[in-house]
Write a protein that holds these residues in place. Structure first.
Motif, PDB file in Angstrom:
ATOM      1  N   SER A  25      94.475  56.105   8.344  1.00  0.00           N
ATOM      2  CA  SER A  25      93.366  54.970   8.471  1.00  0.00           C
ATOM      3  C   SER A  25      93.857  53.763   7.336  1.00  0.00           C
ATOM      4  CB  SER A  25      92.269  55.536   8.137  1.00  0.00           C
ATOM      5  OG  SER A  25      91.167  54.581   7.998  1.00  0.00           O
ATOM      6  N   ALA A  26      94.088  54.422   6.186  1.00  0.00           N
ATOM      7  CA  ALA A  26      94.467  53.394   5.081  1.00  0.00           C
ATOM      8  C   ALA A  26      95.877  52.496   5.340  1.00  0.00           C
ATOM      9  CB  ALA A  26      94.739  54.191   3.739  1.00  0.00           C
ATOM     10  N   GLN A  27      96.784  52.990   5.954  1.00  0.00           N
ATOM     11  CA  GLN A  27      97.872  52.217   6.456  1.00  0.00           C
ATOM     12  C   GLN A  27      97.618  51.120   7.533  1.00  0.00           C
ATOM     13  OE1 GLN A  27     100.269  55.680   7.080  1.00  0.00           O
ATOM     14  NE2 GLN A  27     101.275  55.538   5.247  1.00  0.00           N
ATOM     15  N   LYS A  28      96.545  51.742   8.266  1.00  0.00           N
ATOM     16  CA  LYS A  28      96.026  50.783   9.353  1.00  0.00           C
ATOM     17  C   LYS A  28      95.272  49.505   8.680  1.00  0.00           C
ATOM     18  CE  LYS A  28      94.376  52.592  13.140  1.00  0.00           C
ATOM     19  NZ  LYS A  28      93.493  53.467  13.992  1.00  0.00           N
ATOM     20  N   GLY A  29      94.812  49.790   7.623  1.00  0.00           N
ATOM     21  CA  GLY A  29      94.165  48.719   6.881  1.00  0.00           C
ATOM     22  C   GLY A  29      92.621  48.865   7.246  1.00  0.00           C
ATOM     23  N   GLU A  30      92.082  49.839   7.654  1.00  0.00           N
ATOM     24  CA  GLU A  30      90.628  50.285   8.023  1.00  0.00           C
ATOM     25  C   GLU A  30      89.662  50.154   6.961  1.00  0.00           C
ATOM     26  OE1 GLU A  30      91.210  52.435  12.262  1.00  0.00           O
ATOM     27  OE2 GLU A  30      90.793  53.533  10.551  1.00  0.00           O
ATOM     28  N   ILE A  31      88.509  49.643   6.863  1.00  0.00           N
ATOM     29  CA  ILE A  31      87.454  49.802   5.878  1.00  0.00           C
ATOM     30  C   ILE A  31      87.269  51.481   5.770  1.00  0.00           C
ATOM     31  CG2 ILE A  31      85.189  49.242   5.223  1.00  0.00           C
ATOM     32  CD1 ILE A  31      85.741  46.590   6.585  1.00  0.00           C
ATOM     33  N   PRO A  32      87.415  51.936   4.444  1.00  0.00           N
ATOM     34  CA  PRO A  32      87.050  53.241   4.262  1.00  0.00           C
ATOM     35  C   PRO A  32      85.644  53.558   4.202  1.00  0.00           C
ATOM     36  CG  PRO A  32      87.666  52.336   2.107  1.00  0.00           C
ATOM     37  CD  PRO A  32      88.122  51.275   3.334  1.00  0.00           C
ATOM     38  N   SER A  33      85.291  54.575   4.504  1.00  0.00           N
ATOM     39  CA  SER A  33      83.776  55.357   4.366  1.00  0.00           C
ATOM     40  C   SER A  33      83.673  55.954   2.968  1.00  0.00           C
ATOM     41  CB  SER A  33      83.441  56.031   5.511  1.00  0.00           C
ATOM     42  OG  SER A  33      81.972  56.393   5.436  1.00  0.00           O
ATOM     43  N   ARG A  34      83.033  57.162   3.140  1.00  0.00           N
ATOM     44  CA  ARG A  34      82.829  58.051   1.939  1.00  0.00           C
ATOM     45  C   ARG A  34      83.893  58.795   1.473  1.00  0.00           C
ATOM     46  NH1 ARG A  34      81.009  63.390   2.004  1.00  0.00           N
ATOM     47  NH2 ARG A  34      79.726  63.919  -0.064  1.00  0.00           N
ATOM     48  N   LYS A  35      84.419  58.626   0.120  1.00  0.00           N
ATOM     49  CA  LYS A  35      85.342  59.364  -0.388  1.00  0.00           C
ATOM     50  C   LYS A  35      86.845  58.674   0.412  1.00  0.00           C
ATOM     51  CE  LYS A  35      83.338  63.715  -2.111  1.00  0.00           C
ATOM     52  NZ  LYS A  35      83.274  64.862  -1.895  1.00  0.00           N
ATOM     53  N   GLY A  36      86.773  57.651   0.893  1.00  0.00           N
ATOM     54  CA  GLY A  36      87.852  56.844   1.480  1.00  0.00           C
ATOM     55  C   GLY A  36      88.104  57.404   2.858  1.00  0.00           C
ATOM     56  N   TYR A  37      87.586  58.453   3.498  1.00  0.00           N
ATOM     57  CA  TYR A  37      87.771  58.760   5.021  1.00  0.00           C
ATOM     58  C   TYR A  37      87.160  57.685   5.694  1.00  0.00           C
ATOM     59  CZ  TYR A  37      88.569  63.447   2.852  1.00  0.00           C
ATOM     60  OH  TYR A  37      88.989  64.440   2.292  1.00  0.00           O
ATOM     61  N   PRO A  38      88.006  57.701   6.882  1.00  0.00           N
ATOM     62  CA  PRO A  38      87.335  56.529   8.025  1.00  0.00           C
ATOM     63  C   PRO A  38      86.007  57.103   8.502  1.00  0.00           C
ATOM     64  CG  PRO A  38      89.088  58.000   8.987  1.00  0.00           C
ATOM     65  CD  PRO A  38      89.162  58.352   7.364  1.00  0.00           C
ATOM     66  N   GLY A  39      85.275  56.073   8.912  1.00  0.00           N
ATOM     67  CA  GLY A  39      83.871  56.275   9.469  1.00  0.00           C
ATOM     68  C   GLY A  39      83.871  57.381  10.694  1.00  0.00           C
ATOM     69  N   TYR A  40      85.144  57.176  11.516  1.00  0.00           N
ATOM     70  CA  TYR A  40      84.976  58.021  12.649  1.00  0.00           C
ATOM     71  C   TYR A  40      85.674  59.567  12.482  1.00  0.00           C
ATOM     72  CZ  TYR A  40      89.789  55.979  12.529  1.00  0.00           C
ATOM     73  OH  TYR A  40      91.142  55.817  12.007  1.00  0.00           O
ATOM     74  N   LEU A  41      85.738  59.893  11.347  1.00  0.00           N
ATOM     75  CA  LEU A  41      86.282  61.211  10.866  1.00  0.00           C
ATOM     76  C   LEU A  41      85.134  62.148  11.705  1.00  0.00           C
ATOM     77  CD1 LEU A  41      87.961  63.312   9.465  1.00  0.00           C
ATOM     78  CD2 LEU A  41      86.445  62.879   7.446  1.00  0.00           C
ATOM     79  N   TYR A  42      83.935  61.814  11.238  1.00  0.00           N
ATOM     80  CA  TYR A  42      82.818  63.060  11.873  1.00  0.00           C
ATOM     81  C   TYR A  42      82.751  62.933  13.544  1.00  0.00           C
ATOM     82  CZ  TYR A  42      81.917  61.727   7.021  1.00  0.00           C
ATOM     83  OH  TYR A  42      82.033  61.653   5.824  1.00  0.00           O
ATOM     84  N   SER A  43      83.163  61.809  14.224  1.00  0.00           N
ATOM     85  CA  SER A  43      83.012  62.159  15.521  1.00  0.00           C
ATOM     86  C   SER A  43      84.418  62.615  15.860  1.00  0.00           C
ATOM     87  CB  SER A  43      83.042  60.573  16.150  1.00  0.00           C
ATOM     88  OG  SER A  43      84.028  59.773  15.831  1.00  0.00           O
ATOM     89  N   GLU A  44      85.416  62.643  15.231  1.00  0.00           N
ATOM     90  CA  GLU A  44      86.818  63.482  15.570  1.00  0.00           C
ATOM     91  C   GLU A  44      86.542  64.825  15.328  1.00  0.00           C
ATOM     92  OE1 GLU A  44      89.920  62.769  16.658  1.00  0.00           O
ATOM     93  OE2 GLU A  44      89.331  60.745  17.159  1.00  0.00           O
ATOM     94  N   PHE A  45      85.848  65.076  14.423  1.00  0.00           N
ATOM     95  CA  PHE A  45      85.441  66.628  14.312  1.00  0.00           C
ATOM     96  C   PHE A  45      84.744  67.183  15.309  1.00  0.00           C
ATOM     97  CE2 PHE A  45      85.863  66.739   9.184  1.00  0.00           C
ATOM     98  CZ  PHE A  45      86.920  67.086   9.473  1.00  0.00           C
ATOM     99  N   ALA A  46      83.418  66.449  15.668  1.00  0.00           N
ATOM    100  CA  ALA A  46      82.741  66.747  16.818  1.00  0.00           C
ATOM    101  C   ALA A  46      83.518  66.829  18.272  1.00  0.00           C
ATOM    102  CB  ALA A  46      81.745  65.860  16.981  1.00  0.00           C
ATOM    103  N   ALA A  47      84.670  66.092  18.457  1.00  0.00           N
ATOM    104  CA  ALA A  47      85.396  66.055  19.664  1.00  0.00           C
ATOM    105  C   ALA A  47      86.102  67.445  19.568  1.00  0.00           C
ATOM    106  CB  ALA A  47      86.168  64.880  19.625  1.00  0.00           C
ATOM    107  N   LEU A  48      86.543  67.845  18.523  1.00  0.00           N
ATOM    108  CA  LEU A  48      87.312  69.132  18.372  1.00  0.00           C
ATOM    109  C   LEU A  48      86.497  70.307  18.377  1.00  0.00           C
ATOM    110  CD1 LEU A  48      89.655  68.370  15.558  1.00  0.00           C
ATOM    111  CD2 LEU A  48      90.275  68.298  17.855  1.00  0.00           C
TER     112      LEU A  48
END
Length: 304
Positions: free
Chosen positions: A264-287
């Protein structure tokens, strides 16, 4: 016959940008040919106008803006599946690394899967015995459900995961004779830890009903993001098409999250909490929501 593109627009870590792309779609698999001989694959993770951002699974080493040919495959990431995958060891994208050759099968499935329809879910009633008294007695692992185990640096979570693989069973009861297997996925583990898992499973005689997917710490980061999806696709095939009860052990999801943060950092996306992308949690849910029991199938997918 697909169009082949010569050259790249830019390279940034595991990501490359290709301009002038036509008829591409999100999550499409791309084949690269470097210097006319080396083959690599990637996945389109972003599209805007005629530009495609492609995640290269094997890393971008030896790739330059001029020496790379790119071809769109027209299909998403797929993995070959067969009942013979039990007892085998694969890398993070589902290719055999045990020296026993490729799987002989015509069955391929999209690793992205589909969310289970809530209407088709069966109510879970039975359990999987892990042999760990704290789990079996206090936080019982129910078939078709998921159970998180929180750990920290220096704690023996690898030993715990291996012990669960060795001891897991359907328990004593009317269903204990039903087919049971384990899909074990390790993400970002060191070489000695991967060897520890393989050696311990072999010594305990459980390797024949374990399918292992290993992404090592020196493997490309992009590969780490696909490993749990590959493992869950294998589990769904064995459970819902071969009517087996499958326990999926994912270790550990912190490595998955850190890989997502890096990409996400290499894509230049705006980070969320602790530098993780905001969609991390939806990715977890999808798994995690790929665990379950489906009406019409005798199998189940359970996650730790």
């Amino acid at each position: 016959m697909g169009i082949e593109y010569l050259g790249l627009s830019s390279i940034n870590g595991p990501l490359v940008i290709l301009e002038g792309v036509q008829d591409a779609f999100f999550d499409e698999i791309v084949e690269f040919t470097v210097d006319g001989k080396t083959k690599k694959i990637g996945r389109i993770i972003e599209l805007y106008e005629d530009k495609a951002v492609i995640q290269v699974f094997e890393g971008t080493e030896n790739m330059s803006l001029d020496n790379t040919r790119t071809k769109l495959t027209g299909h998403p990431m797929e993995v070959s599946l067969a009942p013979d995958m039990l007892g085998r060891t694969f890398n993070g994208i589902g290719k055999p690394i045990d020296g026993l050759g490729p799987l002989i099968t015509d069955v391929k499935r999209d690793v992205n899967g589909l969310p289970l329809n809530p209407v088709r879910r069966k109510y879970p009633r039975n359990y999987i015995r892990t042999g760990i008294s704290a789990i079996d007695g206090l936080t019982t692992l129910i078939r078709g459900q998921k159970l998180p185990i929180f750990s920290g640096n220096g704690l023996p979570h690898d030993e715990l995961a291996a012990q669960i693989v060795e001891q897991a069973s359907l328990g004593d009861g009317e269903n204990e004779d039903e087919p049971f297997a384990v899909v074990f996925a390790a993400m970002g583990v060191k070489y000695d830890v991967a060897e520890y898992f393989k050696r311990r499973f072999a010594e305990c005689g459980v390797s024949d009903h374990v399918a292992m997917f290993l992404n090592l710490s020196n493997d490309p980061v992009a590969e780490r993001l696909i490993t749990p999806k590959v493992a869950l696709t294998a589990a769904e095939y064995l459970a819902f098409e071969k009517n087996m009860h499958i326990l999926v052990i994912l270790t550990d999801m912190t490595s998955f999250a850190e890989a997502m943060r890096e990409v996400s950092a290499q894509k230049g996306e705006i980070p969320s909490r602790k530098g993780y992308p905001g969609y991390l949690y939806s990715e977890f849910a999808a798994l995690y929501e790929r665990a379950g029991i489906v009406k019409g199938s005798a199998g189940s997918v359970t996650q730790i």
